[in-house]
Design a protein around this motif. Structure first.
Motif, PDB file in Angstrom:
ATOM      1  N   LEU A 167      -6.925   4.012   5.527  1.00 17.20           N
ATOM      2  CA  LEU A 167      -5.696   4.683   5.100  1.00 17.20           C
ATOM      3  C   LEU A 167      -5.992   6.169   4.950  1.00 17.20           C
ATOM      4  O   LEU A 167      -6.935   6.556   4.240  1.00 17.20           O
ATOM      5  N   ARG A 168      -5.185   6.990   5.605  1.00 17.61           N
ATOM      6  CA  ARG A 168      -5.345   8.437   5.544  1.00 17.61           C
ATOM      7  C   ARG A 168      -4.066   9.087   5.032  1.00 17.61           C
ATOM      8  O   ARG A 168      -2.969   8.695   5.450  1.00 17.61           O
ATOM      9  N   PRO A 169      -4.175  10.084   4.151  1.00 22.42           N
ATOM     10  CA  PRO A 169      -2.967  10.764   3.654  1.00 22.42           C
ATOM     11  C   PRO A 169      -2.383  11.666   4.728  1.00 22.42           C
ATOM     12  O   PRO A 169      -3.106  12.293   5.505  1.00 22.42           O
ATOM     13  N   LYS A 170      -1.076  11.765   4.771  1.00 22.65           N
ATOM     14  CA  LYS A 170      -0.424  12.646   5.734  1.00 22.65           C
ATOM     15  C   LYS A 170      -0.309  14.072   5.224  1.00 22.65           C
ATOM     16  O   LYS A 170      -0.270  15.015   6.022  1.00 22.65           O
ATOM     17  N   GLU A 171      -0.274  14.256   3.907  1.00 28.75           N
ATOM     18  CA  GLU A 171      -0.141  15.590   3.318  1.00 28.75           C
ATOM     19  C   GLU A 171      -1.008  15.687   2.072  1.00 28.75           C
ATOM     20  O   GLU A 171      -1.304  14.673   1.426  1.00 28.75           O
ATOM     21  N   PRO A 172      -1.403  16.911   1.683  1.00 28.48           N
ATOM     22  CA  PRO A 172      -2.151  17.079   0.430  1.00 28.48           C
ATOM     23  C   PRO A 172      -1.282  16.724  -0.776  1.00 28.48           C
ATOM     24  O   PRO A 172      -0.044  16.808  -0.728  1.00 28.48           O
ATOM     25  N   ALA A 173      -1.945  16.347  -1.845  1.00 23.93           N
ATOM     26  CA  ALA A 173      -1.233  15.996  -3.076  1.00 23.93           C
ATOM     27  C   ALA A 173      -0.940  17.249  -3.891  1.00 23.93           C
ATOM     28  O   ALA A 173      -1.799  18.115  -4.047  1.00 23.93           O
ATOM     29  N   LYS A 174       0.284  17.341  -4.390  1.00 18.08           N
ATOM     30  CA  LYS A 174       0.679  18.488  -5.211  1.00 18.08           C
ATOM     31  C   LYS A 174       0.489  18.210  -6.701  1.00 18.08           C
ATOM     32  O   LYS A 174       0.412  19.153  -7.491  1.00 18.08           O
ATOM     33  N   ARG A 175       0.436  16.946  -7.061  1.00 16.92           N
ATOM     34  CA  ARG A 175       0.211  16.570  -8.469  1.00 16.92           C
ATOM     35  C   ARG A 175      -0.948  15.588  -8.534  1.00 16.92           C
ATOM     36  O   ARG A 175      -1.338  14.979  -7.536  1.00 16.92           O
ATOM     37  N   TYR A 188       0.859  -1.182   0.000  1.00 17.25           N
ATOM     38  CA  TYR A 188       0.000   0.000   0.000  1.00 17.25           C
ATOM     39  C   TYR A 188       0.893   1.228   0.000  1.00 17.25           C
ATOM     40  O   TYR A 188       2.034   1.197   0.481  1.00 17.25           O
ATOM     41  N   GLY A 189       0.387   2.315  -0.569  1.00 18.29           N
ATOM     42  CA  GLY A 189       1.165   3.543  -0.592  1.00 18.29           C
ATOM     43  C   GLY A 189       0.425   4.656  -1.291  1.00 18.29           C
ATOM     44  O   GLY A 189      -0.566   4.440  -2.005  1.00 18.29           O
ATOM     45  N   LEU A 190       0.908   5.859  -1.053  1.00 12.48           N
ATOM     46  CA  LEU A 190       0.427   7.061  -1.724  1.00 12.48           C
ATOM     47  C   LEU A 190       1.631   7.691  -2.394  1.00 12.48           C
ATOM     48  O   LEU A 190       2.649   7.938  -1.739  1.00 12.48           O
ATOM     49  N   ASN A 191       1.532   7.921  -3.696  1.00 11.33           N
ATOM     50  CA  ASN A 191       2.689   8.344  -4.479  1.00 11.33           C
ATOM     51  C   ASN A 191       3.795   7.282  -4.377  1.00 11.33           C
ATOM     52  O   ASN A 191       4.990   7.589  -4.272  1.00 11.33           O
ATOM     53  N   GLU A 192       3.336   6.006  -4.344  1.00 15.42           N
ATOM     54  CA  GLU A 192       4.212   4.827  -4.302  1.00 15.42           C
ATOM     55  C   GLU A 192       5.083   4.773  -3.059  1.00 15.42           C
ATOM     56  O   GLU A 192       6.141   4.138  -3.059  1.00 15.42           O
ATOM     57  N   ASP A 193       4.667   5.420  -1.979  1.00 16.80           N
ATOM     58  CA  ASP A 193       5.454   5.431  -0.755  1.00 16.80           C
ATOM     59  C   ASP A 193       4.534   5.145   0.428  1.00 16.80           C
ATOM     60  O   ASP A 193       3.618   5.926   0.711  1.00 16.80           O
ATOM     61  N   PRO A 194       4.767   4.047   1.172  1.00 19.23           N
ATOM     62  CA  PRO A 194       3.930   3.742   2.347  1.00 19.23           C
ATOM     63  C   PRO A 194       4.042   4.785   3.453  1.00 19.23           C
ATOM     64  O   PRO A 194       3.130   4.915   4.274  1.00 19.23           O
ATOM     65  N   ASN A 195       5.146   5.531   3.490  1.00 16.60           N
ATOM     66  CA  ASN A 195       5.331   6.535   4.535  1.00 16.60           C
ATOM     67  C   ASN A 195       4.411   7.736   4.373  1.00 16.60           C
ATOM     68  O   ASN A 195       4.296   8.553   5.293  1.00 16.60           O
ATOM     69  N   ASN A 196       3.774   7.871   3.221  1.00 17.78           N
ATOM     70  CA  ASN A 196       2.828   8.970   2.996  1.00 17.78           C
ATOM     71  C   ASN A 196       1.431   8.667   3.515  1.00 17.78           C
ATOM     72  O   ASN A 196       0.530   9.502   3.397  1.00 17.78           O
ATOM     73  N   VAL A 197       1.269   7.470   4.100  1.00 18.86           N
ATOM     74  CA  VAL A 197      -0.052   7.010   4.510  1.00 18.86           C
ATOM     75  C   VAL A 197      -0.018   6.617   5.986  1.00 18.86           C
ATOM     76  O   VAL A 197       0.939   5.995   6.455  1.00 18.86           O
TER      77      VAL A 197
END
Length: 432
Positions: free
Chosen positions: A147-155, A122-131
């Motif tokens: 799963l919750r994002p830690k930061e808003p997406a820039k792209r 699992y991941g956000l922007n291919e990184d599990p640390n973003n979740v």
């Protein structure tokens, strides 16, 4: 007879004055009605809705809750309960349950799937640390993972969205999942500040749902609608960023069930009642919970709605077979644009409009203006306070007159004193 005769004579003498008085009376009635409406709108202003699009620099990703279907390990349920138990909702799970030997928490903990049984990746922007991942236990859905994002997406693109690979323990439908007719995953997409609940409530309408089967590859495109509500006197709302009406409603329902049974279940988090410890109480609690779960009407809880909320709309971009030897599922969730639909409520009546409406009514129907109102206030002041003002003026005049007389008397005394002193001085000079 004399009174009516005088009235009739007055009418015949000047009939135009009667018409003026009747028109003035009717205009006064209309003005009173319009003033009442203006004050009512100022006290409780009507709400208008404005819709527009906003192109943001960043965009908030939603929270994604994953629940397995079937939710429980059937063999573990059967072994721990001492009888046939495909799901805890069935009475056979509790007829021979060893209360006192195995706690309910242990029963539900061992019969649900942990994180290692669920996620391959699992991941956000291919990184599990973003979740950030949290687990929650539910009676019907079993153990779910949010799963919750830690930061808003820039792209925005498929590569920077959620990418999930899930692993199931079953590849074909069995008798235990007769309720849904499939083996796979329940995917719930909701605001990251909201906690997922399986109970159907008013706030559940903001949760988007997709069912994904085993051995399926799916791409889900997102669109966002942002709602901003105005707090009114009839309907309050919360501006607290951490407030969740779903959690409030869930806690309310659980507490009511626990108070009725004087015991609780392991899925009822933050409820202080002791766990049910016999077959009768746990079966009655499950039966009452089933009535709430299947009820289509909202439960009577005093949970206000949030003033700001988001609704995520999903579009299935691609859905195909995921050819893997294991029963796995691939899920992509992403945006393709930063364009957000904004829907805002605003009060459509304020003090400026109130003054304009009142001035228009008084000016059009009664011919009044600010200067005219000042004149009326002056006449009313003289009419009601004329006697008091005259008394005050008379007192002031009497005081001035008295002061004037005292001043003249003092001046005369001073003149006499000067004359006497001058006379004495002349006598002395003559003597010498």
């Amino acid at each position: 007879m004399g009174y009516w005769s005088e009235t009739r004579a007055w009418l015949f003498r000047d009939p135009a004055k009667l018409i003026r008085y009747l028109v003035l009376f009717a205009c006064c009635i209309v003005v009173i009605v319009q003033l009442y409406e203006c004050f009512a709108k100022l006290y409780n202003p009507p709400i208008s809705t404005h819709s527009y699009y906003s192109l943001n620099e960043t965009i908030d990703m939603p929270a994604v809750t994953i629940c397995r279907e079937p939710p429980y390990k059937e063999e573990v349920l059967t072994r721990l309960s001492g009888g046939a138990c495909p799901h805890p909702k069935y009475a056979t799970c509790w007829m021979n349950y060893p209360f006192g030997e195995i706690s309910l928490e242990e029963f539900f903990e061992n019969s649900t799937h942990d994180m290692g049984d669920t996620f391959v990746f699992y991941g956000l922007n291919e990184d599990p640390n973003n979740v950030e991942v949290n687990s929650s236990l539910h009676f019907y859905m079993g153990r779910c993972y949010t799963l919750r994002p830690k930061e808003p997406a820039k792209r925005v693109s498929k590569a920077v969205g959620y990418s999930l690979m899930l692993e199931h323990s079953m590849s074909t439908t069995s008798t235990s999942d007769v309720d849904t007719g499939g083996v796979g995953w329940h995917v719930f997409i909701h605001d990251k500040k909201e906690n997922f609940t399986e109970i159907n409530m008013k706030g559940s309408g903001r949760v988007e749902y997709v069912f994904v089967s085993v051995n399926e590859d799916i791409e889900i495109k997102l669109q966002t609608q942002y709602f901003s509500n105005v707090q009114t006197r009839e309907e309050a709302c919360s501006n607290d960023e951490d407030y969740s009406d779903l959690k409030c409603g869930e806690q309310c329902i659980w507490q009511d069930l626990a108070d009725n049974m004087q015991c609780s279940g392991p899925w009822m988090h933050e409820i202080e009642n002791e766990p049910c410890n016999d077959s009768v109480s746990i079966r009655k609690l499950i039966s009452d919970y089933k009535d709430v779960y299947e009820n289509e009407d909202d439960f009577d809880c005093d949970c206000i709605q949030p003033c700001h909320s988001r609704i995520y709309t999903t579009f299935i971009q691609n859905r195909k077979a995921f050819n893997q030897p294991e029963p796995r599922t691939q899920i992509y969730i992403y945006y393709t644009t930063k364009l957000i639909s904004m829907i805002e409520e605003r009060p459509s009546y304020d003090t400026t409009q109130f003054i304009a409406d009142v001035g228009g009514s008084l000016g059009f129907l009664l011919g009044l203006s600010v200067l005219g109102l000042i004149g009326i206030l002056e006449h009313m002041t003289l009419f009601f306070c004329g006697g008091f003002i005259k008394k005050m003026q008379q007192k002031e005049q009497d005081k001035l007159a008295k002061n004037s007389e005292d001043g003249q008397s003092q001046a005369s005394d001073e003149t006499i004193d000067i004359a006497i002193a001058y006379t004495k001085k002349e006598k002395k000079a003559t003597k010498f």
